[in-house]
Design an enzyme around this catalytic site. Structure first.
Site, PDB file in Angstrom:
ATOM      1  N   GLY A 195      -0.296  -0.257   3.607  1.00 25.99           N
ATOM      2  CA  GLY A 195      -1.491   0.152   4.335  1.00 25.99           C
ATOM      3  C   GLY A 195      -2.102   1.397   3.730  1.00 25.99           C
ATOM      4  O   GLY A 195      -1.933   1.696   2.545  1.00 25.99           O
ATOM      5  N   SER A 196      -2.795   2.140   4.561  1.00 20.59           N
ATOM      6  CA  SER A 196      -3.544   3.306   4.090  1.00 20.59           C
ATOM      7  C   SER A 196      -2.647   4.533   3.974  1.00 20.59           C
ATOM      8  O   SER A 196      -1.634   4.644   4.672  1.00 20.59           O
ATOM      9  CB  SER A 196      -4.691   3.610   5.062  1.00 20.59           C
ATOM     10  N   PRO A 197      -3.033   5.486   3.118  1.00 20.83           N
ATOM     11  CA  PRO A 197      -2.266   6.728   3.022  1.00 20.83           C
ATOM     12  C   PRO A 197      -2.196   7.482   4.348  1.00 20.83           C
ATOM     13  O   PRO A 197      -1.169   8.095   4.659  1.00 20.83           O
ATOM     14  CB  PRO A 197      -3.032   7.531   1.961  1.00 20.83           C
ATOM     15  N   GLY A 200       0.346   5.792   6.371  1.00 17.16           N
ATOM     16  CA  GLY A 200       1.603   5.981   5.657  1.00 17.16           C
ATOM     17  C   GLY A 200       2.238   7.324   5.966  1.00 17.16           C
ATOM     18  O   GLY A 200       3.473   7.440   6.079  1.00 17.16           O
ATOM     19  N   GLU A 217       3.637   1.317   0.331  1.00 19.80           N
ATOM     20  CA  GLU A 217       2.702   0.669  -0.591  1.00 19.80           C
ATOM     21  C   GLU A 217       1.305   1.020  -0.109  1.00 19.80           C
ATOM     22  O   GLU A 217       0.784   0.430   0.836  1.00 19.80           O
ATOM     23  CB  GLU A 217       2.934  -0.849  -0.598  1.00 19.80           C
ATOM     24  N   CYS A 255      -5.952  -3.107  -2.464  1.00 21.94           N
ATOM     25  CA  CYS A 255      -5.447  -1.810  -2.897  1.00 21.94           C
ATOM     26  C   CYS A 255      -5.397  -1.692  -4.411  1.00 21.94           C
ATOM     27  O   CYS A 255      -5.486  -0.588  -4.947  1.00 21.94           O
ATOM     28  CB  CYS A 255      -4.075  -1.548  -2.288  1.00 21.94           C
TER      29      CYS A 255
END
Length: 487
Positions: A195-197, A200, A217, A255
């Site tokens: 997913g997104s930072p 994350g 990831e 991504c």
């Protein structure tokens, strides 16, 4: 077992059952692992049309795109795991220094336990099932949490997986952010998140409470470096691949998709005209009517993309496209030439069908440009210049580097896939997935003979000399030395 709008008690019960199953030892059996992998193949074959429909309902994906990016990826991963699992689980002999003779060493891969997998909405089947394959191959139990932003795919996974797989060991829990928060409150043996930072960071923060290892990831702004290729055919092939890599996978919502393009000023006009031509060939004169282009996942992401080009400075840089339709969640393939570098479109991951082109005096400046930004998940470079290739490899840092193509590294099971720094950490695919969900346990078999007395107190000058030499000499010379010193 399917749990919707999960209460904390239901989540804990689900995890407890998974732990009990793991403790029983059944998941360590290679035959059990193979049975689950074969069941996944059966699930996909039996439900292929339902998978295509769910992907179309959630994202507008054409069945061809769905097979290329999701179904085919998973089937290939399953074939690799089934054909390799015996080799993967086998203990590996380890070289032991003669100092320890006659001891023997080996490395034994063992499963971690209960795994939590968070999958993403943009590739809701492959990003759910690919890590699941690795976790099963390694002998773990798994709780899978699909993204609620792809509800049709989440529902299909939740309703089919219990029919095919061991429902005491592999469970699907549906729900939104509240369910995810409840899952993260518990102790897991590993968490795998795609997913997104931003999210994350939340996952990593929650995992730290229990010292749970995580694989993140994430994403980032993946650049593509386009050298001035002297051969017109090579240049055309490069641009075709750029169009395919930017707008082909999920309408740019990938991504590892191309985020922006670096090119020399002298090539910009030729590049833009060729991009327009190929976009027209791929998606027609009116891409809104094309069946080959996925749509934006929901209104929230549509609004985010709209905001990226609302800045008048950014809007002024649009040289192609720019049409948006909120009702159909359609965003036209859009090309921007030299948008302001401080604009959000150049500081945040785009995750959509906008392609900024940044012009440089010479292509070597691309290395400094890439290094001035956070480390990307992937760097793509189209060049025949071996010196430039070496510089990109040695002077930049990224999850992967691919020359003269885009995104194919994701499909290569023999290469690890993962990020670095802000683009994530950990790796998977093929054997790397098995390793990610395994613990490599060191096993050493010692012997009762010989017994080296200098390893024990009371300490003497002789013993410290012996120990010093032990770290420098091989076993047989040491024994001879010991015998000589004793005489």
């Amino acid at each position: 077992m399917i749990i919707s709008s999960s209460s904390m008690e239901a989540v804990e019960e689900s995890l407890g059952e998974a732990r009990k199953t793991f403790s029983s030892g059944k998941t360590r059996s290679v035959e059990w692992r193979k049975k689950q992998l074969r069941a996944l193949i059966e699930l996909i074959h039996d439900n292929e049309e339902n998978i295509f429909k769910a992907l179309h309902d959630d994202l507008g994906k054409h069945p061809t795109e769905a097979y290329r990016d999701e179904v085919g990826v998973v089937l290939r991963s399953l074939d690799t795991a089934l054909s390799s699992i015996e080799k993967w689980v086998a203990p590996k002999k380890s070289s032991v220094p003669l100092l320890f003779f006659p001891a023997k060493g080996e490395v034994l891969p063992e499963p971690l336990g209960a795994i939590l997998i968070f999958s993403s909405w943009n590739f809701p089947f492959s990003l759910a099932l690919d890590p699941l394959i690795g976790a099963i191959s390694a002998g773990n139990t798994v709780i899978l949490k699909p993204s609620d932003q792809a509800p049709a795919c989440s529902s299909l996974l939740a309703n089919t997986i219990p029919l095919y797989l061991d429902c005491n060991a592999i469970k699907v829990i549906e729900g939104g952010p509240e369910t995810s928060e409840r899952l993260l409150q518990l102790k897991w043996d590993k968490i795998f998140f795609t997913g997104s930072p931003r999210v994350g960071q939340l996952v990593m923060f929650a995992a730290a409470k229990h010292l749970t290892p995580v694989v993140l990831e994430l994403g980032g702004k993946c650049p593509t470096i386009l050298d001035s290729l002297s051969n017109p055919r090579d240049f055309k092939v490069a641009v075709k691949r750029i169009v395919g890599g930017k707008w082909g996978p999920c309408s740019g919502q990938a991504c590892i998709g191309i985020d922006y393009l670096l090119v020399e000023e002298k090539s910009a006009s030729t590049l833009i005209e060729l991009l327009k031509k190929i976009i027209g060939r791929f998606y027609g004169e009116n891409p809104r009517e094309s069946k080959s282009m996925a749509r934006i996942v929901n209104k929230h992401h549509f609004a985010r993309l709209h905001n990226l080009i609302k800045d008048p400075r950014v809007a002024a840089s649009i040289v192609h496209g720019g049409t948006l339709d909120e009702d159909s969640l359609f965003v036209e393939p859009t090309i921007l030439l030299d948008p302001p570098l401080d604009a959000e479109i150049m500081t945040e991951e785009i995750f959509g069908p906008f392609l900024p082109i940044i012009t440089l005096k010479n292509i070597e400046e691309s290395i400094e440009f890439v290094n001035s930004r956070p480390k990307p998940l992937a760097i793509y470079a189209f060049t025949k210049d071996e010196t430039l290739k070496r510089r990109i490899i040695s002077e930049t840092s990224s999850g992967s580097v691919t020359f003269n193509d885009v995104m194919i590294q994701f499909l290569c099971d023999t290469l690890p896939f993962g990020g670095v720094d802000q683009s994530g950490f950990g790796r998977y695919h093929g054997k790397y997935s098995f390793d990610t969900f395994s613990h490599e346990k060191a096993v050493m078999q010692g012997s009762f003979f010989p017994e080296i007395e200098p390893r024990y107190p009371p300490w003497t000058l002789f013993k410290i000399k012996f120990i010093r030499l032990a770290y420098r000499l091989d076993y047989f010379r040491l024994v001879l030395l010991l015998l000589g010193l004793k005489r």
